[in-house]
Write a protein that holds these residues in place. Structure first.
Motif, short mmCIF file in Angstrom:
data_model
loop_
_atom_site.label_atom_id
_atom_site.label_comp_id
_atom_site.label_asym_id
_atom_site.label_seq_id
_atom_site.Cartn_x
_atom_site.Cartn_y
_atom_site.Cartn_z
N VAL A 1 14.26 110.46 -7.78
CA VAL A 1 15.62 110.90 -8.10
C VAL A 1 16.35 111.39 -6.86
CG1 VAL A 1 17.04 112.34 -9.61
CG2 VAL A 1 14.74 111.65 -10.35
N ARG A 2 17.57 110.91 -6.68
CA ARG A 2 18.51 111.45 -5.71
C ARG A 2 19.68 112.02 -6.51
NH1 ARG A 2 17.07 109.13 -0.74
NH2 ARG A 2 18.97 109.91 0.22
N SER A 3 20.45 112.92 -5.93
CA SER A 3 21.56 113.49 -6.68
C SER A 3 22.71 113.84 -5.76
CB SER A 3 21.11 114.74 -7.45
OG SER A 3 20.79 115.80 -6.56
N THR A 4 23.89 113.90 -6.36
CA THR A 4 25.09 114.34 -5.66
C THR A 4 26.04 114.93 -6.69
OG1 THR A 4 26.89 113.65 -4.17
CG2 THR A 4 26.22 112.08 -5.85
N ALA A 5 26.97 115.76 -6.22
CA ALA A 5 27.87 116.46 -7.14
C ALA A 5 29.26 115.85 -7.19
CB ALA A 5 27.97 117.93 -6.75
N ASP A 6 29.54 114.80 -6.41
CA ASP A 6 30.90 114.26 -6.38
C ASP A 6 30.91 112.75 -6.19
OD1 ASP A 6 30.93 113.71 -3.43
OD2 ASP A 6 30.77 115.89 -3.34
N GLY A 7 32.09 112.16 -6.38
CA GLY A 7 32.24 110.72 -6.32
C GLY A 7 32.02 110.12 -4.95
N ALA B 1 35.79 107.33 -13.76
CA ALA B 1 36.16 105.93 -13.96
C ALA B 1 36.57 105.28 -12.64
CB ALA B 1 37.30 105.83 -14.97
N ASP B 2 37.28 106.04 -11.79
CA ASP B 2 37.65 105.52 -10.48
C ASP B 2 36.41 105.36 -9.60
OD1 ASP B 2 40.35 105.44 -11.11
OD2 ASP B 2 40.67 107.51 -10.47
N ALA B 3 35.48 106.34 -9.69
CA ALA B 3 34.23 106.23 -8.92
C ALA B 3 33.45 105.00 -9.35
CB ALA B 3 33.40 107.49 -9.13
N LEU B 4 33.44 104.72 -10.66
CA LEU B 4 32.75 103.53 -11.17
C LEU B 4 33.35 102.25 -10.56
CD1 LEU B 4 30.94 101.93 -13.16
CD2 LEU B 4 32.76 102.22 -14.87
N ARG B 5 34.68 102.17 -10.56
CA ARG B 5 35.32 100.97 -10.01
C ARG B 5 35.03 100.83 -8.51
NH1 ARG B 5 39.10 103.16 -13.63
NH2 ARG B 5 39.44 101.81 -15.45
N MET B 6 34.99 101.94 -7.79
CA MET B 6 34.70 101.88 -6.36
C MET B 6 33.25 101.48 -6.11
SD MET B 6 36.87 105.25 -5.16
CE MET B 6 36.64 105.03 -3.40
N ILE B 7 32.32 101.98 -6.93
CA ILE B 7 30.93 101.56 -6.81
C ILE B 7 30.82 100.06 -7.08
CG2 ILE B 7 28.65 101.71 -7.91
CD1 ILE B 7 29.20 104.71 -8.34
N ARG B 8 31.51 99.60 -8.11
CA ARG B 8 31.47 98.17 -8.43
C ARG B 8 32.05 97.31 -7.32
NH1 ARG B 8 27.91 98.18 -10.21
NH2 ARG B 8 27.18 98.28 -12.35
N GLY B 9 32.94 97.89 -6.52
CA GLY B 9 33.53 97.13 -5.43
C GLY B 9 32.55 96.89 -4.29
N ASP C 1 37.00 100.42 -22.05
CA ASP C 1 37.55 100.26 -20.70
C ASP C 1 36.48 100.47 -19.63
OD1 ASP C 1 40.05 99.71 -21.69
OD2 ASP C 1 40.83 101.74 -21.43
N LEU C 2 35.60 101.47 -19.85
CA LEU C 2 34.53 101.73 -18.88
C LEU C 2 33.56 100.55 -18.82
CD1 LEU C 2 33.80 105.46 -19.78
CD2 LEU C 2 34.70 104.63 -17.60
N LEU C 3 33.21 100.00 -19.97
CA LEU C 3 32.31 98.86 -19.99
C LEU C 3 32.95 97.65 -19.31
CD1 LEU C 3 30.91 99.25 -23.62
CD2 LEU C 3 29.68 99.70 -21.49
N ASN C 4 34.25 97.47 -19.55
CA ASN C 4 34.95 96.36 -18.89
C ASN C 4 35.10 96.59 -17.40
OD1 ASN C 4 35.33 94.86 -21.23
ND2 ASN C 4 37.28 95.85 -21.73
N ALA C 5 35.08 97.87 -16.97
CA ALA C 5 35.21 98.18 -15.55
C ALA C 5 33.88 98.05 -14.81
CB ALA C 5 35.75 99.60 -15.38
#
Length: 240
Positions: A28-34, A61-69, A89-93
């Motif tokens: 496990v790794r962890s972080t507190a922000d996007g 949701a924005d962090a998810l899109r940036m990770i997906r990028g 929307d999250l699943l589509n993102a």
């Protein structure tokens, strides 16, 4: 063991998630922000992300899109929001699955194991108490990316049926990128996980990438397989 990144700003919830995952055999790794999540995804080996939506610096949701990028790493969204439209929307993102808070440790492990199985990161069998099982023994399978075939077991690489004459380090670098095909990998991560040597600088990676490009019949100005994402890293993709 699979490596999971926990992205959660609440210290008590984050610690609880870490403990549950560790008890079931995950690294496990962890972080507190996007932005910390983006840094971990690009610089560390991460097999899955558990992503909270209520982050202090970015909406989840924005962090998810940036990770997906920058990566195809499986993402399991943990959210207190149960609005169906937002979940769709999250699943589509790009989310692979979601959990609505509060949820039990058993739900988390079951959903995470299912996501990892679907994405090929985890063997279909599970050990005691739902712990991930070790992959079945046997030689690693060749990886196909367009007309490029990389065989880690035989340590050979072929492009359009022609064997590439690679040095040991060039093959190690290509095999690592092939294993993480489609994902942006930082130079620092390559140094840590391919070279595994102290006091090696980024220029070493550049030299080997340049040599690989020549052998793949491409140039940095006209890439086909090795795409540079400025300021982030490199990824291996099939030519369009």
């Amino acid at each position: 063991m699979p490596s999971v990144l926990v992205v959660e700003d609440d210290p008590s919830i984050r610690q609880s998630l870490i403990e549950v995952l560790a008890e079931h055999g995950y690294a496990v790794r962890s972080t507190a922000d996007g932005f910390g999540a983006l840094r971990e995804v690009t610089q560390s080996r991460v097999d899955a992300v558990v992503l909270d939506l209520g982050l202090p610096d970015l909406d989840g949701a924005d962090a998810l899109r940036m990770i997906r990028g920058i990566s195809s790493v499986p993402v399991l969204v943990a959210t207190a929001r149960d609005d169906e439209t937002e979940i769709i929307d999250l699943l589509n993102a790009g989310a692979d699955d979601y959990l609505v808070k509060p949820f039990s440790g058993g739900q988390l492990i079951a959903r995470l194991s299912a996501v990892l199985r679907r994405t090929g990161q985890l063997a279909t069998a599970a050990g005691p108490a739902g712990a991930p099982a070790a992959p079945a023994a046997g030689p690693p399978r060749p990886v196909l990316v367009g007309e490029l075939a990389v065989d880690p077991g035989a340590r050979t690489a072929h492009l359009a049926g022609r064997e590439l004459r690679l040095t040991r380090r060039e093959f190690d670098l290509l095999a690592y990128l092939a294993h993480h095909r489609g994902q942006v990998v930082s130079k620092r991560r390559l140094l840590n996980e391919v070279w595994r040597e102290p006091y090696v600088d980024d220029q070493t990676v550049d030299v080997h990438l340049s040599s690989l490009r020549r052998k793949l019949g491409e140039r940095a100005a006209a890439p086909r397989y090795l795409l540079t994402v400025r300021g982030v890293g490199i990824k291996l993709v099939a030519p369009r």
